[in-house]
Each structure stands twice: as C-alpha cells, then as structure tokens.
Scaffold this motif. Sequence first.
Motif, mmCIF file in Angstrom:
data_model
loop_
_atom_site.group_PDB
_atom_site.id
_atom_site.type_symbol
_atom_site.label_atom_id
_atom_site.label_comp_id
_atom_site.label_asym_id
_atom_site.label_seq_id
_atom_site.Cartn_x
_atom_site.Cartn_y
_atom_site.Cartn_z
ATOM 1 N N GLY A 112 0.911 -1.159 0.128
ATOM 2 C CA GLY A 112 0.056 0.022 0.135
ATOM 3 C C GLY A 112 0.653 1.442 0.147
ATOM 4 O O GLY A 112 0.284 2.413 0.352
ATOM 5 N N THR A 113 2.083 1.241 -0.316
ATOM 6 C CA THR A 113 2.681 2.313 -0.379
ATOM 7 C C THR A 113 2.452 3.564 -1.362
ATOM 8 O O THR A 113 1.673 3.067 -2.415
ATOM 9 N N MET A 114 2.656 4.746 -1.008
ATOM 10 C CA MET A 114 2.340 5.744 -1.842
ATOM 11 C C MET A 114 3.213 6.525 -2.766
ATOM 12 O O MET A 114 4.336 6.772 -2.221
ATOM 13 N N GLY A 115 2.667 6.297 -4.041
ATOM 14 C CA GLY A 115 3.663 7.070 -5.019
ATOM 15 C C GLY A 115 2.794 7.999 -5.835
ATOM 16 O O GLY A 115 1.761 8.403 -5.494
ATOM 17 N N SER A 116 3.482 8.464 -6.957
ATOM 18 C CA SER A 116 2.728 9.255 -7.615
ATOM 19 C C SER A 116 1.403 8.906 -8.360
ATOM 20 O O SER A 116 0.367 9.723 -8.368
ATOM 21 N N ALA A 117 1.239 7.743 -8.592
ATOM 22 C CA ALA A 117 -0.112 7.126 -8.994
ATOM 23 C C ALA A 117 -1.044 7.010 -7.871
ATOM 24 O O ALA A 117 -2.279 7.518 -8.247
ATOM 25 N N LEU A 118 -0.862 6.893 -6.550
ATOM 26 C CA LEU A 118 -1.564 7.072 -5.518
ATOM 27 C C LEU A 118 -2.149 8.739 -5.235
ATOM 28 O O LEU A 118 -3.490 8.904 -5.073
ATOM 29 N N GLY A 119 -1.286 9.427 -5.623
ATOM 30 C CA GLY A 119 -1.495 10.950 -5.375
ATOM 31 C C GLY A 119 -2.550 11.318 -6.548
ATOM 32 O O GLY A 119 -3.657 11.810 -6.156
ATOM 33 N N GLU A 120 -2.320 10.794 -7.517
ATOM 34 C CA GLU A 120 -3.146 11.279 -8.736
ATOM 35 C C GLU A 120 -4.397 10.543 -8.754
ATOM 36 O O GLU A 120 -5.605 11.314 -8.849
ATOM 37 N N ALA A 121 -4.383 9.475 -8.152
ATOM 38 C CA ALA A 121 -5.676 8.502 -7.959
ATOM 39 C C ALA A 121 -6.621 9.413 -6.734
ATOM 40 O O ALA A 121 -7.819 9.481 -6.725
ATOM 41 N N PHE A 122 -5.675 9.824 -5.689
ATOM 42 C CA PHE A 122 -6.608 10.537 -4.450
ATOM 43 C C PHE A 122 -7.175 11.794 -4.882
ATOM 44 O O PHE A 122 -8.655 12.065 -4.575
ATOM 45 N N LEU A 123 -6.704 12.553 -5.688
ATOM 46 C CA LEU A 123 -7.199 13.866 -6.382
ATOM 47 C C LEU A 123 -8.164 13.582 -7.393
ATOM 48 O O LEU A 123 -9.262 13.950 -7.389
ATOM 49 N N THR A 124 -8.016 12.368 -8.083
ATOM 50 C CA THR A 124 -9.191 12.199 -8.901
ATOM 51 C C THR A 124 -10.555 11.719 -8.030
ATOM 52 O O THR A 124 -11.752 12.037 -8.609
ATOM 53 N N GLN B 66 3.750 13.662 -2.596
ATOM 54 C CA GLN B 66 2.238 13.213 -2.630
ATOM 55 C C GLN B 66 1.493 13.785 -1.303
ATOM 56 O O GLN B 66 0.208 13.870 -1.176
ATOM 57 N N MET B 67 2.269 13.978 -0.205
ATOM 58 C CA MET B 67 1.626 14.509 1.143
ATOM 59 C C MET B 67 1.032 15.657 0.861
ATOM 60 O O MET B 67 -0.095 15.855 1.172
ATOM 61 N N PRO B 68 1.698 16.808 0.377
ATOM 62 C CA PRO B 68 1.137 18.005 0.136
ATOM 63 C C PRO B 68 -0.098 17.941 -0.652
ATOM 64 O O PRO B 68 -1.237 18.616 -0.734
ATOM 65 N N ARG B 69 0.277 17.106 -1.883
ATOM 66 C CA ARG B 69 -0.931 17.004 -3.099
ATOM 67 C C ARG B 69 -2.199 16.482 -2.533
ATOM 68 O O ARG B 69 -3.352 17.016 -2.864
ATOM 69 N N THR B 70 -1.840 15.522 -1.656
ATOM 70 C CA THR B 70 -3.488 14.772 -0.974
ATOM 71 C C THR B 70 -3.974 15.870 -0.289
ATOM 72 O O THR B 70 -5.265 15.746 -0.021
ATOM 73 N N THR B 71 -3.100 16.632 0.597
ATOM 74 C CA THR B 71 -3.573 17.681 1.421
ATOM 75 C C THR B 71 -4.372 18.835 0.713
ATOM 76 O O THR B 71 -5.308 19.301 1.232
ATOM 77 N N ILE B 72 -3.961 18.946 -0.510
ATOM 78 C CA ILE B 72 -4.765 20.053 -1.227
ATOM 79 C C ILE B 72 -6.085 19.468 -1.668
ATOM 80 O O ILE B 72 -7.068 20.025 -1.563
ATOM 81 N N GLY B 73 -6.305 18.054 -2.049
ATOM 82 C CA GLY B 73 -7.565 17.306 -2.411
ATOM 83 C C GLY B 73 -8.637 17.405 -1.120
ATOM 84 O O GLY B 73 -9.636 17.475 -1.555
ATOM 85 N N VAL B 74 -7.834 17.252 0.160
ATOM 86 C CA VAL B 74 -8.799 17.472 1.378
ATOM 87 C C VAL B 74 -9.425 18.818 1.310
ATOM 88 O O VAL B 74 -10.563 18.791 1.740
ATOM 89 N N GLY C 295 4.140 8.260 5.479
ATOM 90 C CA GLY C 295 3.644 9.408 5.163
ATOM 91 C C GLY C 295 2.104 9.751 4.810
ATOM 92 O O GLY C 295 1.612 10.644 4.815
ATOM 93 N N VAL C 296 1.607 8.508 4.764
ATOM 94 C CA VAL C 296 0.008 8.314 4.608
ATOM 95 C C VAL C 296 -0.560 8.791 5.989
ATOM 96 O O VAL C 296 -1.473 9.717 6.009
ATOM 97 N N SER C 297 -0.231 8.233 7.197
ATOM 98 C CA SER C 297 -0.419 8.694 8.446
ATOM 99 C C SER C 297 -0.103 10.274 8.645
ATOM 100 O O SER C 297 -0.659 10.958 9.555
ATOM 101 N N ALA C 298 0.801 10.619 7.940
ATOM 102 C CA ALA C 298 1.263 12.243 8.372
ATOM 103 C C ALA C 298 0.633 13.200 7.214
ATOM 104 O O ALA C 298 0.884 14.218 7.156
ATOM 105 N N SER C 299 -0.273 12.636 6.488
ATOM 106 C CA SER C 299 -0.928 13.561 5.530
ATOM 107 C C SER C 299 -2.374 13.204 5.445
ATOM 108 O O SER C 299 -3.008 13.439 6.509
ATOM 109 N N PHE C 300 -3.159 12.785 4.509
ATOM 110 C CA PHE C 300 -4.439 12.510 4.268
ATOM 111 C C PHE C 300 -5.153 11.567 5.375
ATOM 112 O O PHE C 300 -6.347 11.676 5.448
#
Length: 292
Positions: free
Chosen positions: A133-145, A177-185, A206-211
């Motif tokens: 379940g690691t967070m990479g650019s694909a997860l960040g883009e998927a979260f924003l989607t 992806q930490m600040p990117r997902t925060t923007i999504g929230v 980084g997941v627990s430290a962000s979204f």
Amino acid sequence: MSWLTEHVRPKLRSLLQRDVPDNLWTNCESCSQMMLTKELVRKKKVCPHCGHHMRATAHERMKWTFDDGQYTTIDLPAVPADPLHFRDSKRYTDRLKTARSKAGLDDSLLVAHGRIDGREAVVAVMAFEFMAGTMGSALGEAFLTACREAIQRKAPLIIFTASGGARMQEGVVSLMQMPRTTIGVEMLREAGLPYLVVLTNPTTGGVSASFAMLGDIHIAEPNALIAFAGPRVIRDTVREELPEGFQRSEYLKDHGMVDIIASRAELPALLGRLIGMLSPTANGDAKAARAS
C-alpha cells in the motif's frame, strides 16, 4: 482376500490420500485457531474466536461497504511508471509489473462510486496487497481524482487506509504526494463535502502524516496499528518500554486521535448514518420529506 485386496483396500486408500486444497483452512495470526476459509470470508475476515481483523483486499472492502456489494470503479489517470529510473536488486518497472499481476490492480489505490445505505458516495481503498500500500505518484493522482469525483457528484469521500508509507522507489516524488493529497482534502472542505477516514491495519509513514489524519471523522478497525514510525523504531530510539497497546486503535482513541472504533460488521451502517448526518443535502432532504 482377493476381494478385499482388489476392491476395498484401493477405495480406502483413495479416500485417505485425497488431496486437501491448500486454502481450505486459515490459521488466525492472533489466537492461532484454525477455521474454514469460506466461513472466514463470510465473516468478512474477522476471526470468530478472538475478533481479530485480518487483512482484506481492496475489492473485498468495496464489496463489504457498498449496498448489495454493487459499485462502479472509476478510471484513474496514468502517471510516469519510473520517474527516477530506480533500481535496487530489481528494476522498479519489474516490481510494478509483478505487483500488478499479483494484485490485479494498476497501483495501490482503488476508487469507486455507488450507494451506502441508499446514499451516493465515493470510496477510495488503499490496497496493501500492492507493494504494501505504499504511496507514490499514482496514488496521489488517484486520490485527487477521487476528490474531484466526489465534488462532481456532490457526494462524500470515504477512504480506507492501509499503508507502509511512502514508496522508496520514487524518492522525493513520493514525498510530494503528502502536500498534493492535503490539497485534495482542502478541495472537499471548500465544497462543503464530508471526508471520512477508516484507518485499518497498518496505517503508517507518510500516509498517516497526511490525508489519513485529516478526516472530518476518523474511524478505526479494532487493534489497528496507526503510526508514523513503528513501535520498534521508537523503542530503539528512546530506549524505553512503550505503554501497552501503544499506537493501536484503542490507545489513539483514548488520546483523542481516533473518534470511533468499529468492527467490519458495523461499518456500512455506521458510514450510512454519518453520511446522512454530514451530507450538505441532508437538511434539504429532511425538509422535503416533512413537506411531502
């Protein structure tokens, strides 16, 4: 003796030597009790003996969450497969290919929409079966989607977290992806839409430290590990014994980091009630019902 030798004995031998499927029984990793795998799946992978919540796949969580198990997956944008051309003992592209083949997913976040307790919702599920379940650019883009889909549908966003943290093969790209997902929230908050987080075992890094910790309401499964750094790392750093249950759901609830602890059997009804209370259309629906 010929009748016994030629007919009875071979039948007995065939019965005794019948192959038993490897996945017929499952051993609970908490209490070590054995149970039929089919029965365990029927109980949503919760041990009937001790209540231990075992890991579930992304598609299983989707099926358990939506009404009648019906949902529609959302197409997610493609991202560069190997932005850093990373290689350790294997090429990163080879690791991705293996993970996609095993998990049947493109990356570590699955997004879908459907109804929960009759109400429209967008659900994102982190897939621990895909590279932990690691967070990479694909997860960040998927979260924003997922955030944009929720805004377009004027529906709440619910995310199930399960992650080992940032994906080392993407280095600083993963950390971004930490600040990117925060923007999504923040986009969801500006739209006045509920954002509910269900923390499952484990949710770290980084997941627990962000979204994962920015929800309007935080729900956790029992005894889930929720942390930035794991207890072993902290214990070795501070060189002290940690409190019992440190960084587990119950400990975090006692210290104000988690709002609700709910079993899988309770979750769909609980999510439905929360959506009903927090949805921006809830008051309008209530007024319409009274008027009719």
